[in-house]
Structures are given as structure tokens and as C-alpha cells.
Motif scaffolding. Structure first.
Motif, mmCIF file in Angstrom:
data_model
loop_
_atom_site.group_PDB
_atom_site.id
_atom_site.type_symbol
_atom_site.label_atom_id
_atom_site.label_comp_id
_atom_site.label_asym_id
_atom_site.label_seq_id
_atom_site.Cartn_x
_atom_site.Cartn_y
_atom_site.Cartn_z
ATOM 1 N N UNK A 34 0.973 -1.195 0.007
ATOM 2 C CA UNK A 34 0.072 0.031 0.031
ATOM 3 C C UNK A 34 1.049 1.216 0.053
ATOM 4 N N UNK A 35 0.683 2.093 -0.845
ATOM 5 C CA UNK A 35 1.741 3.439 -1.088
ATOM 6 C C UNK A 35 0.741 4.669 -0.862
ATOM 7 N N UNK A 36 -0.506 4.569 -0.773
ATOM 8 C CA UNK A 36 -1.195 5.922 -0.639
ATOM 9 C C UNK A 36 -2.733 5.782 -0.896
ATOM 10 N N UNK A 37 -3.584 6.631 -0.194
ATOM 11 C CA UNK A 37 -4.746 6.992 -0.220
ATOM 12 C C UNK A 37 -4.818 8.415 -0.743
ATOM 13 N N UNK A 38 -5.920 8.485 -1.291
ATOM 14 C CA UNK A 38 -6.561 9.979 -1.899
ATOM 15 C C UNK A 38 -7.771 10.041 -2.194
ATOM 16 N N UNK A 39 -8.404 11.312 -1.950
ATOM 17 C CA UNK A 39 -9.705 11.703 -2.204
ATOM 18 C C UNK A 39 -9.716 12.736 -3.351
ATOM 19 N N UNK A 40 -10.345 12.451 -4.515
ATOM 20 C CA UNK A 40 -10.470 13.345 -5.718
ATOM 21 C C UNK A 40 -11.820 13.367 -6.336
ATOM 22 N N UNK A 41 -11.947 14.302 -7.054
ATOM 23 C CA UNK A 41 -13.351 14.436 -7.758
ATOM 24 C C UNK A 41 -13.028 13.829 -9.194
ATOM 25 N N UNK A 42 -13.756 12.931 -9.427
ATOM 26 C CA UNK A 42 -13.725 12.001 -10.839
ATOM 27 C C UNK A 42 -14.283 12.995 -11.935
ATOM 28 N N UNK A 43 -13.834 12.994 -13.101
ATOM 29 C CA UNK A 43 -14.272 13.811 -14.157
ATOM 30 C C UNK A 43 -15.163 13.320 -14.991
ATOM 31 N N UNK A 44 -15.576 11.948 -14.834
ATOM 32 C CA UNK A 44 -16.511 11.477 -15.589
ATOM 33 C C UNK A 44 -16.018 10.665 -17.117
ATOM 34 N N UNK A 45 -16.842 10.081 -17.636
ATOM 35 C CA UNK A 45 -16.485 9.394 -18.826
ATOM 36 C C UNK A 45 -15.816 10.408 -20.039
ATOM 37 N N UNK A 46 -14.574 9.900 -20.260
ATOM 38 C CA UNK A 46 -13.878 10.280 -21.415
ATOM 39 C C UNK A 46 -12.913 11.367 -21.027
ATOM 40 N N UNK A 47 -12.922 11.729 -19.771
ATOM 41 C CA UNK A 47 -11.949 12.707 -19.536
ATOM 42 C C UNK A 47 -11.024 12.168 -18.172
ATOM 43 N N UNK A 48 -9.628 12.193 -18.661
ATOM 44 C CA UNK A 48 -8.769 11.694 -17.639
ATOM 45 C C UNK A 48 -8.920 12.152 -16.282
ATOM 46 N N UNK A 49 -8.685 11.416 -15.197
ATOM 47 C CA UNK A 49 -8.724 11.963 -14.116
ATOM 48 C C UNK A 49 -7.400 11.583 -13.225
ATOM 49 N N UNK A 50 -6.550 12.741 -13.089
ATOM 50 C CA UNK A 50 -5.165 12.367 -12.468
ATOM 51 C C UNK A 50 -5.171 12.246 -10.896
ATOM 52 N N UNK A 51 -4.697 11.392 -10.517
ATOM 53 C CA UNK A 51 -4.463 11.099 -9.028
ATOM 54 C C UNK A 51 -3.829 12.468 -8.492
ATOM 55 N N UNK A 52 -4.059 13.205 -7.362
ATOM 56 C CA UNK A 52 -3.517 14.172 -6.885
ATOM 57 C C UNK A 52 -2.020 13.991 -6.591
ATOM 58 N N UNK A 53 -1.373 15.032 -6.848
ATOM 59 C CA UNK A 53 0.195 15.023 -6.844
ATOM 60 C C UNK A 53 0.231 14.962 -5.501
ATOM 61 N N UNK A 54 1.357 13.976 -5.116
ATOM 62 C CA UNK A 54 1.455 13.598 -3.533
ATOM 63 C C UNK A 54 0.607 12.450 -3.040
ATOM 64 N N UNK A 55 -0.126 11.917 -3.870
ATOM 65 C CA UNK A 55 -1.094 10.874 -3.359
ATOM 66 C C UNK A 55 -0.305 9.700 -2.888
#
Length: 105
Positions: free
Chosen positions: A46-67
Motif C-alpha cells: 500500500x503506497x497511498x490513499x487520496x480523495x479526488x473529484x472524478x471527471x466522468x466518462x472520456x476525461x482522464x482524472x489524475x490522482x492528486x500530486x503527492x497521493x
């Protein structure tokens, strides 16, 4: 799996989600292939946990820097990643044939 042609450092991962909503993510990795470890979380680190806002279909969602701390993959090393959520929010792609190269460095 990632097999590095040269030393590379992974500091973020892009995902695709079905929804535009807050998603809780957990990130795991392991040296070597994911094969044989698909159903055994004890074989992953296990290397990390993060909470983010999913951007929906067809749009890449990047994990937060520092996750997670950047992960060095040395030349010719194989490294696997497992990214999961607290619900059925991830979208997988059909991709190509398993083991076929998609990108290269």
C-alpha cells in the motif's frame, strides 16, 4: 505491468471514472507482474490513499500530486500498480491484447 526501458519515476497515475463525484482511492504497487496476485492483497504494498473529484466518462482524472511517494522503476524492471476505490467508479478499457506494449519511454 510497466517494464522500464530506462529508469523512470512514477509520481502520478491517470484513471477514468464513470461519475463526476468525490471518490476515495487506494493505491498499491508491487515489483514484478500482477499475475498471480490479482486476488491476494497481501502481495501488494500500500503506497497511498487520496480523495479526488472524478471527471466522468472520456476525461482522464489524475490522482492528486503527492497521493503517493514517487516510485522509481529501474531499467528492465517490471512494476505493477493496483488502484481501487470505495465504489464501482472506475472504468476499465478493453485495451489491446494482454502483454502488448501500449506506451514506451
Amino acid at each position: 505491468d510497466i517494464v522500464a526501458r530506462e529508469n523512470i519515476e512514477i509520481s502520478s497515475i491517470g484513471i477514468h471514472t464513470y461519475v463526476k463525484r468525490i471518490i476515495n482511492m487506494q493505491i498499491y504497487t508491487r515489483v514484478g507482474s500482477y499475475r498471480g496476485a490479482e486476488k491476494d492483497l497481501s502481495q501488494w504494498t500500500h503506497v497511498g490513499n487520496t480523495t479526488l473529484l472524478g471527471k466522468g466518462l472520456g476525461v482522464p482524472t489524475m490522482l492528486n500530486e503527492g497521493a503517493f511517494e514517487p516510485i522509481l522503476i529501474r531499467k528492465n524492471q517490471r512494476q505493477s500498480f493496483y488502484v481501487t476505490t470505495d465504489g464501482p467508479w472506475l472504468r476499465a478499457t478493453k485495451g489491446t491484447n494482454e502483454g502488448e506494449e501500449i506506451y514506451s519511454n
